[in-house]
Design an enzyme around this catalytic site. Structure first.
Site, PDB file in Angstrom:
ATOM      1  N   ASP A   6       0.857  -1.190   0.000  1.00  0.00           N
ATOM      2  CA  ASP A   6       0.000   0.000   0.000  1.00  0.00           C
ATOM      3  C   ASP A   6       0.888   1.233   0.000  1.00  0.00           C
ATOM      4  O   ASP A   6       1.518   1.555   1.008  1.00  0.00           O
ATOM      5  CB  ASP A   6      -0.918  -0.017   1.220  1.00  0.00           C
ATOM      6  CG  ASP A   6      -1.693   1.283   1.387  1.00  0.00           C
ATOM      7  OD1 ASP A   6      -2.027   1.905   0.362  1.00  0.00           O
ATOM      8  OD2 ASP A   6      -1.942   1.681   2.548  1.00  0.00           O
ATOM      9  N   GLY A   8       1.135   4.963   0.173  1.00  0.00           N
ATOM     10  CA  GLY A   8       0.341   6.103   0.592  1.00  0.00           C
ATOM     11  C   GLY A   8       0.997   7.418   0.233  1.00  0.00           C
ATOM     12  O   GLY A   8       1.955   7.478  -0.544  1.00  0.00           O
ATOM     13  N   ASN A   9       0.486   8.493   0.822  1.00  0.00           N
ATOM     14  CA  ASN A   9       1.028   9.819   0.541  1.00  0.00           C
ATOM     15  C   ASN A   9       2.372  10.062   1.205  1.00  0.00           C
ATOM     16  O   ASN A   9       3.162  10.879   0.732  1.00  0.00           O
ATOM     17  CB  ASN A   9       0.032  10.891   1.017  1.00  0.00           C
ATOM     18  CG  ASN A   9      -1.222  10.924   0.167  1.00  0.00           C
ATOM     19  OD1 ASN A   9      -1.169  11.197  -1.020  1.00  0.00           O
ATOM     20  ND2 ASN A   9      -2.362  10.631   0.782  1.00  0.00           N
ATOM     21  N   THR A  10       2.653   9.359   2.293  1.00  0.00           N
ATOM     22  CA  THR A  10       3.875   9.634   3.047  1.00  0.00           C
ATOM     23  C   THR A  10       4.753   8.408   3.270  1.00  0.00           C
ATOM     24  O   THR A  10       5.919   8.556   3.624  1.00  0.00           O
ATOM     25  CB  THR A  10       3.533  10.238   4.429  1.00  0.00           C
ATOM     26  OG1 THR A  10       2.675   9.331   5.134  1.00  0.00           O
ATOM     27  CG2 THR A  10       2.832  11.577   4.276  1.00  0.00           C
ATOM     28  N   LYS A  13       3.319   0.727   3.080  1.00  0.00           N
ATOM     29  CA  LYS A  13       3.045  -0.382   3.997  1.00  0.00           C
ATOM     30  C   LYS A  13       3.179  -1.699   3.235  1.00  0.00           C
ATOM     31  O   LYS A  13       2.671  -1.833   2.119  1.00  0.00           O
ATOM     32  CB  LYS A  13       1.641  -0.263   4.594  1.00  0.00           C
ATOM     33  CG  LYS A  13       1.430   0.946   5.480  1.00  0.00           C
ATOM     34  CD  LYS A  13       0.035   0.926   6.092  1.00  0.00           C
ATOM     35  CE  LYS A  13      -0.186   2.128   7.008  1.00  0.00           C
ATOM     36  NZ  LYS A  13      -0.231   3.391   6.245  1.00  0.00           N
ATOM     37  N   GLY A  94     -10.094   6.589  -5.722  1.00  0.00           N
ATOM     38  CA  GLY A  94      -8.787   6.180  -5.236  1.00  0.00           C
ATOM     39  C   GLY A  94      -8.706   4.694  -4.940  1.00  0.00           C
ATOM     40  O   GLY A  94      -9.678   4.074  -4.493  1.00  0.00           O
ATOM     41  N   ASP A  96      -7.181   3.307  -2.561  1.00  0.00           N
ATOM     42  CA  ASP A  96      -7.378   3.057  -1.132  1.00  0.00           C
ATOM     43  C   ASP A  96      -8.853   2.907  -0.800  1.00  0.00           C
ATOM     44  O   ASP A  96      -9.244   2.029  -0.016  1.00  0.00           O
ATOM     45  CB  ASP A  96      -6.739   4.171  -0.294  1.00  0.00           C
ATOM     46  CG  ASP A  96      -7.201   5.567  -0.706  1.00  0.00           C
ATOM     47  OD1 ASP A  96      -7.714   5.745  -1.829  1.00  0.00           O
ATOM     48  OD2 ASP A  96      -7.050   6.501   0.112  1.00  0.00           O
ATOM     49  N   ARG A  97      -9.688   3.714  -1.433  1.00  0.00           N
ATOM     50  CA  ARG A  97     -11.127   3.636  -1.173  1.00  0.00           C
ATOM     51  C   ARG A  97     -11.712   2.354  -1.761  1.00  0.00           C
ATOM     52  O   ARG A  97     -12.596   1.732  -1.153  1.00  0.00           O
ATOM     53  CB  ARG A  97     -11.831   4.881  -1.732  1.00  0.00           C
ATOM     54  CG  ARG A  97     -11.328   6.179  -1.096  1.00  0.00           C
ATOM     55  CD  ARG A  97     -11.933   7.420  -1.737  1.00  0.00           C
ATOM     56  NE  ARG A  97     -13.334   7.598  -1.369  1.00  0.00           N
ATOM     57  CZ  ARG A  97     -14.102   8.528  -1.890  1.00  0.00           C
ATOM     58  NH1 ARG A  97     -13.639   9.332  -2.835  1.00  0.00           N
ATOM     59  NH2 ARG A  97     -15.365   8.641  -1.494  1.00  0.00           N
TER      60      ARG A  97
END
Length: 241
Positions: A6, A8-10, A13, A94, A96-97
């Site tokens: 995963d 992400g923005n920062t 994972k 997205g 993630d969604r």
């Protein structure tokens, strides 16, 4: 054995699922992607397939490195999904969604479910008892609100997240903490209340990086699960095998 990634923005994972059970999880900076990936494959030689979800700036070179090691599914709205999607702009939904909605369908089939992901942004996603995704909302997260107050004003300081002791702030710093934290708590509870008016018996999931900080402060009953997105990605991977 499944590898779940995963982006992400920062951060990134990584997770390993074996027989649908989470057996390993780690987080790394994006610049350490290849090194972390190598360490994982050295430790888990039985990885058979992988899925990657990205909402951040992901280097395609990292993806090619992964593809040389294992069969990979890149999550998008083009992948076979376990729910009906009524989002009017599916190409902008997205990854993630998508993963969160998929997890809700697996864990709570044929129920009305609201998934709240409290991270950089707070996303709200609703799937009904017919396993149809109707949409949701996107709102600034905790750190984004602190940062916006600092970046978009001349004199407000950038503060670290802190639980306010009183809704009435008696200093500029206390006022910022009150506005950010109580504002988010009241927002989340208000959204849940609005859904409950139309969907009694609604199941509510809270996930994301700020789950632990927020979960005990909400008045509404929720299921807190910080691994919900990873579980959704694993379900999509299995669903496409």
């Amino acid at each position: 054995m499944n590898l779940i990634i995963d982006v992400g923005n920062t951060s990134v994972k990584f997770a390993i699922f074996k027989d649908s059970e989470l057996s390993y999880k780690s987080t790394a900076d994006l610049i350490d992607f290849d090194r972390t990936l190598g360490n994982i494959f050295n430790e888990f030689s039985q990885i058979e397939q992988a899925i990657i979800s990205s909402v951040g700036n992901f280097n395609k070179g990292h993806l090619e490195n992964l593809k040389h090691k294992v069969n990979v599914i890149e999550l998008s709205n083009q992948v076979k999904l376990p729910f009906k999607n009524q989002y009017t702009t599916p190409n902008t939904l997205g990854a993630d969604r998508i993963a969160l909605v998929s997890a809700s369908v697996e864990k709570f089939p044929n129920q009305n479910v609201l998934i709240i992901d409290a991270g950089t942004c707070i996303t709200y996603d609703f799937v009904n008892k017919d396993n149809t995704y109707l949409g949701g909302a996107i709102s600034p997260g905790i750190r984004l609100r602190y940062k916006s107050l600092h970046d978009l004003t001349a004199n407000l300081p950038l503060l670290e997240t802190e639980q306010p002791t009183d809704i009435t702030g008696n200093s500029t710093q206390n006022s910022i903490h009150s506005g950010v934290i109580f504002g988010i708590i009241k927002e989340i509870d208000g959204v849940i209340d609005t859904y409950l008016q139309n969907y009694p018996g609604l199941t509510v999931i809270l996930t994301g990086g700020d789950t632990k900080f927020l979960s005990n402060q909400l008045k509404n009953s929720i299921f807190a699960n910080s691994n919900f997105l990873l579980e959704g990605l694993n379900f999509i991977l299995e669903y496409n095998l």
